[in-house]
Design an enzyme around this catalytic site. Structure first.
Site, PDB file in Angstrom:
ATOM      1  N   HIS A 254       1.207   8.620  23.706  1.00  0.00           N
ATOM      2  CA  HIS A 254       2.272   7.744  24.211  1.00  0.00           C
ATOM      3  C   HIS A 254       3.447   7.743  23.237  1.00  0.00           C
ATOM      4  O   HIS A 254       3.548   8.622  22.382  1.00  0.00           O
ATOM      5  CB  HIS A 254       1.719   6.338  24.487  1.00  0.00           C
ATOM      6  CG  HIS A 254       1.181   5.633  23.276  1.00  0.00           C
ATOM      7  ND1 HIS A 254       1.907   4.705  22.579  1.00  0.00           N
ATOM      8  CD2 HIS A 254       0.001   5.744  22.635  1.00  0.00           C
ATOM      9  CE1 HIS A 254       1.167   4.274  21.552  1.00  0.00           C
ATOM     10  NE2 HIS A 254       0.008   4.882  21.573  1.00  0.00           N
ATOM     11  N   ALA A 255       4.344   6.791  23.372  1.00  0.00           N
ATOM     12  CA  ALA A 255       5.610   6.847  22.633  1.00  0.00           C
ATOM     13  C   ALA A 255       5.432   6.879  21.118  1.00  0.00           C
ATOM     14  O   ALA A 255       6.077   7.653  20.429  1.00  0.00           O
ATOM     15  CB  ALA A 255       6.497   5.669  23.043  1.00  0.00           C
TER      16      ALA A 255
END
Lengths: 101, 157
Positions: free
Chosen positions: A19-20
């Site tokens: 994810h980010a």
């Protein structure tokens, strides 16, 4: 020119996937090297120095990725990047505010 | 996952007046509140969680785009919104660029997959420079919504 080419397979093992935050950690690390570094998932190839591009992989837990580097510090770059992935993005998980509670 | 599956149409804001990260995050979460997507008593807690997440590392992902987000137990499904800032907001992005386009995501803690699918969709679509530029140039929320629908229908990639 000492041009190296290196290639390793890694598996995304952390629960949250790529994810980010992990993408940011990877990009930040990759940017420290002069080599061109790509992440490959099946037929998709993206720039490991771009968070935006890595997020397009949608790599969740269990995804197998190939990391490829080409350039003067390819081996060193891959050692560092593989270590980060295999640590399950240590900084990410230990700070862990994203964990469900 | 498509944009229309997680973006709240009523919470889209354009011409957003914000000079800094906290202002823009507050403004977007207020928009989610007004749209009825988050509850009044959870509003501050959500803002703080998003700001805390930013402290770990900016969610500015490059190309003038940021994805401020958090997990929060008060939401039952992924909720999101979009904001456009014409003047740009300093977001400490890795590439140093100001942010003009923001996607905010609030997701239930037990659904990491949905969050990842939303990020995948956002980043995949934004790789198209035309789509990205059009979104940043949007003057009205309706323009943003139309672009998102067009992207969902694969009109950009």
């Amino acid at each position: 020119m000492n041009e190296q080419f290196a290639r390793r397979v890694v598996v995304i093992t952390n629960e949250q996937g790529l994810h980010a935050r992990p993408a940011q950690l990877l990009a930040r690390l990759a940017l420290q090297f002069d080599s061109i570094i790509d992440l490959v998932r099946d037929s998709q190839r993206v720039d490991a120095k771009s968070i935006l591009h890595m997020l397009t992989l949608g790599a969740d837990q269990g995804t197998k990725l190939i990391i490829e580097a080409k350039g003067p510090d390819a081996e060193e770059a891959l050692d560092a990047l593989v270590r980060l992935v295999e640590s399950e993005f240590a900084a990410d998980e230990t700070i862990g505010q994203e964990k469900s509670g | 996952m498509k944009f229309v599956d997680f973006v709240s149409r009523e919470a889209i804001r354009t011409n957003i007046e914000a000079d800094n990260k906290e202002q823009v995050i507050r403004s977007m979460s207020s928009a989610l509140l007004e749209a009825g997507k988050i509850s009044e008593d959870q509003h501050e807690s959500i803002v703080e969680a998003i700001l805390k997440r930013e402290e770990l590392g900016s969610t500015g992902i490059g190309r003038g785009v940021a994805v401020p987000h958090t997990k929060h137990p008060s939401v039952k499904e992924l909720v999101g919104t979009v904001a456009v800032s014409e003047s740009g907001v300093d977001f400490d992005s890795l590439d140093g660029e100001k942010v003009h386009l923001l996607f905010m995501l609030v997701s239930p803690p037990d659904r990491p997959g949905d969050h990842l699918r939303a990020l995948e969709n956002i980043s995949r679509q934004l790789r198209d420079e035309t789509f990205c530029r059009f979104l940043k140039q949007s003057k009205e929320p309706a323009d943003v919504w139309q672009l998102l629908e067009e992207a969902d229908n694969n009109q950009f990639v």
